[in-house]
Design a protein around this motif. Structure first.
Motif, PDB file in Angstrom:
ATOM      1  N   VAL A 260       0.837  -1.205   0.000  1.00 40.51           N
ATOM      2  CA  VAL A 260       0.000   0.000   0.000  1.00 40.51           C
ATOM      3  C   VAL A 260       0.869   1.251   0.000  1.00 40.51           C
ATOM      4  CG1 VAL A 260      -1.651   1.348   1.354  1.00 40.51           C
ATOM      5  CG2 VAL A 260      -2.001  -1.112   1.037  1.00 40.51           C
ATOM      6  N   VAL A 261       1.890   1.271   0.829  1.00 34.89           N
ATOM      7  CA  VAL A 261       2.781   2.434   0.873  1.00 34.89           C
ATOM      8  C   VAL A 261       3.450   2.633  -0.480  1.00 34.89           C
ATOM      9  CG1 VAL A 261       4.934   3.318   1.862  1.00 34.89           C
ATOM     10  CG2 VAL A 261       3.163   2.378   3.358  1.00 34.89           C
ATOM     11  N   ARG A 262       3.941   1.560  -1.084  1.00 32.92           N
ATOM     12  CA  ARG A 262       4.593   1.659  -2.383  1.00 32.92           C
ATOM     13  C   ARG A 262       3.602   2.127  -3.450  1.00 32.92           C
ATOM     14  NH1 ARG A 262       5.982  -3.554  -4.179  1.00 32.92           N
ATOM     15  NH2 ARG A 262       7.076  -3.727  -2.219  1.00 32.92           N
ATOM     16  N   ALA A 263       2.397   1.583  -3.424  1.00 32.01           N
ATOM     17  CA  ALA A 263       1.395   1.968  -4.416  1.00 32.01           C
ATOM     18  C   ALA A 263       1.015   3.436  -4.279  1.00 32.01           C
ATOM     19  CB  ALA A 263       0.151   1.084  -4.286  1.00 32.01           C
ATOM     20  N   LEU A 264       0.801   3.879  -3.058  1.00 32.10           N
ATOM     21  CA  LEU A 264       0.398   5.269  -2.856  1.00 32.10           C
ATOM     22  C   LEU A 264       1.499   6.252  -3.216  1.00 32.10           C
ATOM     23  CD1 LEU A 264      -1.655   5.003   0.450  1.00 32.10           C
ATOM     24  CD2 LEU A 264      -2.518   5.244  -1.883  1.00 32.10           C
ATOM     25  N   SER A 265       2.751   5.810  -3.145  1.00 34.25           N
ATOM     26  CA  SER A 265       3.846   6.717  -3.464  1.00 34.25           C
ATOM     27  C   SER A 265       4.283   6.641  -4.927  1.00 34.25           C
ATOM     28  CB  SER A 265       5.041   6.449  -2.554  1.00 34.25           C
ATOM     29  OG  SER A 265       5.536   5.141  -2.766  1.00 34.25           O
ATOM     30  N   THR A 266       3.863   5.605  -5.651  1.00 34.72           N
ATOM     31  CA  THR A 266       4.333   5.459  -7.031  1.00 34.72           C
ATOM     32  C   THR A 266       3.227   5.436  -8.079  1.00 34.72           C
ATOM     33  OG1 THR A 266       4.366   3.043  -6.873  1.00 34.72           O
ATOM     34  CG2 THR A 266       6.411   4.214  -6.341  1.00 34.72           C
ATOM     35  N   VAL A 267       2.026   5.034  -7.729  1.00 36.46           N
ATOM     36  CA  VAL A 267       0.944   4.935  -8.708  1.00 36.46           C
ATOM     37  C   VAL A 267       0.353   6.315  -8.953  1.00 36.46           C
ATOM     38  CG1 VAL A 267      -1.357   3.969  -9.130  1.00 36.46           C
ATOM     39  CG2 VAL A 267       0.407   2.563  -8.066  1.00 36.46           C
ATOM     40  N   PRO A 268       0.213   6.701 -10.227  1.00 36.59           N
ATOM     41  CA  PRO A 268      -0.410   8.000 -10.506  1.00 36.59           C
ATOM     42  C   PRO A 268      -1.838   8.034  -9.948  1.00 36.59           C
ATOM     43  CG  PRO A 268       0.446   6.991 -12.515  1.00 36.59           C
ATOM     44  CD  PRO A 268       0.562   5.975 -11.426  1.00 36.59           C
ATOM     45  N   SER A 269      -2.264   9.201  -9.537  1.00 36.18           N
ATOM     46  CA  SER A 269      -3.605   9.291  -8.970  1.00 36.18           C
ATOM     47  C   SER A 269      -4.646   9.081 -10.067  1.00 36.18           C
ATOM     48  CB  SER A 269      -3.810  10.641  -8.299  1.00 36.18           C
ATOM     49  OG  SER A 269      -3.738  11.666  -9.263  1.00 36.18           O
ATOM     50  N   SER A 270      -5.754   8.505  -9.674  1.00 33.02           N
ATOM     51  CA  SER A 270      -6.873   8.282 -10.592  1.00 33.02           C
ATOM     52  C   SER A 270      -8.123   8.098  -9.751  1.00 33.02           C
ATOM     53  CB  SER A 270      -6.631   7.036 -11.447  1.00 33.02           C
ATOM     54  OG  SER A 270      -6.726   5.867 -10.652  1.00 33.02           O
ATOM     55  N   ALA A 271      -9.265   8.077 -10.416  1.00 31.76           N
ATOM     56  CA  ALA A 271     -10.525   7.865  -9.699  1.00 31.76           C
ATOM     57  C   ALA A 271     -10.536   6.493  -9.043  1.00 31.76           C
ATOM     58  CB  ALA A 271     -11.699   8.013 -10.657  1.00 31.76           C
ATOM     59  N   ALA A 272      -9.989   5.486  -9.719  1.00 34.88           N
ATOM     60  CA  ALA A 272      -9.985   4.131  -9.160  1.00 34.88           C
ATOM     61  C   ALA A 272      -9.119   4.066  -7.909  1.00 34.88           C
ATOM     62  CB  ALA A 272      -9.473   3.142 -10.204  1.00 34.88           C
ATOM     63  N   VAL A 273      -7.914   4.634  -7.983  1.00 33.13           N
ATOM     64  CA  VAL A 273      -7.030   4.630  -6.816  1.00 33.13           C
ATOM     65  C   VAL A 273      -7.677   5.400  -5.675  1.00 33.13           C
ATOM     66  CG1 VAL A 273      -4.807   5.403  -5.918  1.00 33.13           C
ATOM     67  CG2 VAL A 273      -4.922   4.331  -8.168  1.00 33.13           C
ATOM     68  N   GLY A 274      -8.239   6.565  -5.986  1.00 35.37           N
ATOM     69  CA  GLY A 274      -8.926   7.352  -4.960  1.00 35.37           C
ATOM     70  C   GLY A 274     -10.061   6.582  -4.316  1.00 35.37           C
ATOM     71  N   GLY A 275     -10.811   5.850  -5.130  1.00 38.01           N
ATOM     72  CA  GLY A 275     -11.917   5.048  -4.603  1.00 38.01           C
ATOM     73  C   GLY A 275     -11.451   3.964  -3.655  1.00 38.01           C
ATOM     74  N   PHE A 276     -10.370   3.277  -4.026  1.00 40.98           N
ATOM     75  CA  PHE A 276      -9.833   2.239  -3.147  1.00 40.98           C
ATOM     76  C   PHE A 276      -9.298   2.825  -1.851  1.00 40.98           C
ATOM     77  CE2 PHE A 276      -9.415  -0.410  -7.074  1.00 40.98           C
ATOM     78  CZ  PHE A 276     -10.255  -1.426  -6.649  1.00 40.98           C
ATOM     79  N   VAL A 277      -8.630   3.962  -1.950  1.00 44.19           N
ATOM     80  CA  VAL A 277      -8.104   4.599  -0.746  1.00 44.19           C
ATOM     81  C   VAL A 277      -9.249   5.022   0.170  1.00 44.19           C
ATOM     82  CG1 VAL A 277      -6.851   6.609   0.138  1.00 44.19           C
ATOM     83  CG2 VAL A 277      -5.937   5.320  -1.809  1.00 44.19           C
ATOM     84  N   GLU A 278     -10.278   5.648  -0.389  1.00 39.30           N
ATOM     85  CA  GLU A 278     -11.433   6.058   0.420  1.00 39.30           C
ATOM     86  C   GLU A 278     -12.104   4.860   1.072  1.00 39.30           C
ATOM     87  OE1 GLU A 278     -14.228   8.532  -1.651  1.00 39.30           O
ATOM     88  OE2 GLU A 278     -12.618   9.739  -2.516  1.00 39.30           O
ATOM     89  N   LEU A 279     -12.268   3.779   0.318  1.00 38.55           N
ATOM     90  CA  LEU A 279     -12.879   2.571   0.868  1.00 38.55           C
ATOM     91  C   LEU A 279     -12.047   2.017   2.017  1.00 38.55           C
ATOM     92  CD1 LEU A 279     -14.953   0.250   0.787  1.00 38.55           C
ATOM     93  CD2 LEU A 279     -13.488  -0.838  -0.926  1.00 38.55           C
TER      94      LEU A 279
ATOM     95  N   THR B 297     -13.256   1.967   5.879  1.00 39.60           N
ATOM     96  CA  THR B 297     -13.383   0.651   6.507  1.00 39.60           C
ATOM     97  C   THR B 297     -12.556   0.583   7.780  1.00 39.60           C
ATOM     98  OG1 THR B 297     -13.767  -0.409   4.370  1.00 39.60           O
ATOM     99  CG2 THR B 297     -13.048  -1.824   6.160  1.00 39.60           C
ATOM    100  N   VAL B 298     -11.352   1.131   7.729  1.00 42.08           N
ATOM    101  CA  VAL B 298     -10.491   1.101   8.912  1.00 42.08           C
ATOM    102  C   VAL B 298     -11.067   1.959  10.026  1.00 42.08           C
ATOM    103  CG1 VAL B 298      -8.236   1.798   9.816  1.00 42.08           C
ATOM    104  CG2 VAL B 298      -8.384   0.540   7.662  1.00 42.08           C
TER     105      VAL B 298
END
Length: 110
Positions: free
Chosen positions: A65-84, A88-89
């Motif tokens: 998760v840390v690697r993905a959040l620091s390297t994956v370009p932002s998008s609606a899908a990434v934002g949706g997964f992060v919000e979920l 949830t947490v």
């Protein structure tokens, strides 16, 4: 005449090239969507009756998760997964539940 080691090395290199080509073919171009859909379905099917904690190592998941959040370009899908994940947490239920009850299969396929 080449030595057996050279033949083995050449064969190993050709096999590695073929394997890499096989996977790249499925992760790019027209086959990418079908590959991602199939992999998402497999993950969701496997997780239907299991808790996330039973399926993944928490430390490894944190690193991913840390690697993905620091390297994956932002998008609606990434934002949706992060919000979920965040909701949830922070707001999640007290009791455990299968992943399939949290993640909308159609949303993952999209």
């Amino acid at each position: 005449m080449p030595t057996p080691t050279n033949d083995a090395d050449a064969l190993a290199a050709r096999l590695l090239d073929a394997q890499v080509g096989f996977h790249l073919d499925r992760l790019t171009g027209e086959r990418q969507a079908a590959t991602v859909r199939r992999l998402a379905e497999s993950v969701l099917d496997a997780s239907r009756h299991h808790q996330v904690a039973d399926l993944v190592d928490a430390a490894v998941l944190s690193e991913v998760v840390v690697r993905a959040l620091s390297t994956v370009p932002s998008s609606a899908a990434v934002g949706g997964f992060v919000e979920l994940a965040v909701s949830t947490v922070y707001d999640g239920p007290v009791e455990s539940f299968p992943l399939s009850e949290v993640v909308d299969r159609e949303q993952v396929e999209v």
